[in-house]
Design a protein around this motif. Sequence first.
Motif: not given
Length: 306
Positions: A111-114, A124-129
């Motif tokens: 969760d980016a807002g965690s 963030e890394v999931e977004d990069l993937v």
Amino acid sequence: MSQTDLVTGAYGYSGTYLRRRLETAGHTVRTLTDHPPADADIEVFPFAFDEEGALEAAFDGVTTFYNTYWTRYEPSGTSHLQAVTNSAKLLRAAARAGVERVVHLSITNPDAGSFYAYYRGKAEVEDLVTAGGMSYAIVRPGVIFGGDDILLNNIAWLLRQFYVFAIPGDGCYRLRPVYVEDLADLCVGLGESRTDTVVDAVGPESFAFKDLVAAIADAVGTVFRPVHLPPAVVSMALRGLSLLTRDVVLTRDEIDGLMAELIMVEGEATCPTALTDYLRDNSDRIGREYRSELARRKPSPAPAFT
Ligand SMILES: NC(=O)c1ccc[n+]([C@@H]2O[C@H](COP(=O)([O-])OP(=O)(O)OC[C@H]3O[C@@H](n4cnc5c(N)ncnc54)[C@H](OP(=O)(O)O)[C@@H]3O)[C@@H](O)[C@H]2O)c1
């Protein structure tokens, strides 16, 4: 010629099972790691995060990148922020080298807002993937058990060592364990596909934390005597225990994340093995020795790189 795949930490925890599965499937495995064993029998490259050319060379000829790279907590030498930066470098190097597919190990509930750096970093890394240009499978495990796991083993160790077991709060918060061998099967299966996908890696059972500890106590043949304490008090007690074990047993963030059910998801199981079956079959073995995260992070004496 067999397909070449790269597994980060191919002699680490989940990486070991990924490597074995891929080798059994006839693939050639290569690894990026700072902890190669002396008898490594695959190509080994260091995590040269300051030399992107060298990182790219590690991915030369690789079809699928199995990415386990991450850090559990900062005392182990790498912050979550640093791990995000390093993950970006790995993904960039893989894409530049022409890797077709990335199978990325994340965690349940990123969760980016965690509030927690671990879960923010994972998002963030999931977004990069997803933006990385390679076809991808993002795999989100709950807590992983089996083999040399740390969390469940160390719960068993504590139960074997101490008369009482401190439970933060009411212990009713849930978690969903997944067996490490099933996780490897799931990942390797997803490595064959070219469909972009995000999947939770979870077993068939979920437990309230207090019931999980009770099940482990039952399996190892100790009496479960829970003492319910505020999380801050458990955290302080664990700090004392950390001096004894020369490890960081569990951070305050990890306690709070557990209590916030961040390693719990609903839904169909994607992995078949029940923890209760595993406990029954491994009751003699688990918790005989403490497993230290920090000991695992100690530099290898003389890394043998390719
Ligand atoms: N273990 C669990 O219960 C669990 C639960 C949910 C999600 N996950 C996720 O699953 C993935 C694999 O976990 P794992 O337990 O199998 O990990 P692991 O084997 O301990 O480590 C995986 C990789 O990350 C590197 N690494 C770990 N800690 C590091 C640190 N402090 N500094 C620098 N590099 C570090 C290791 O480097 P070396 O090769 O040099 O050792 C290895 O290449 C991770 O993304 C983790 O977040 C794990």
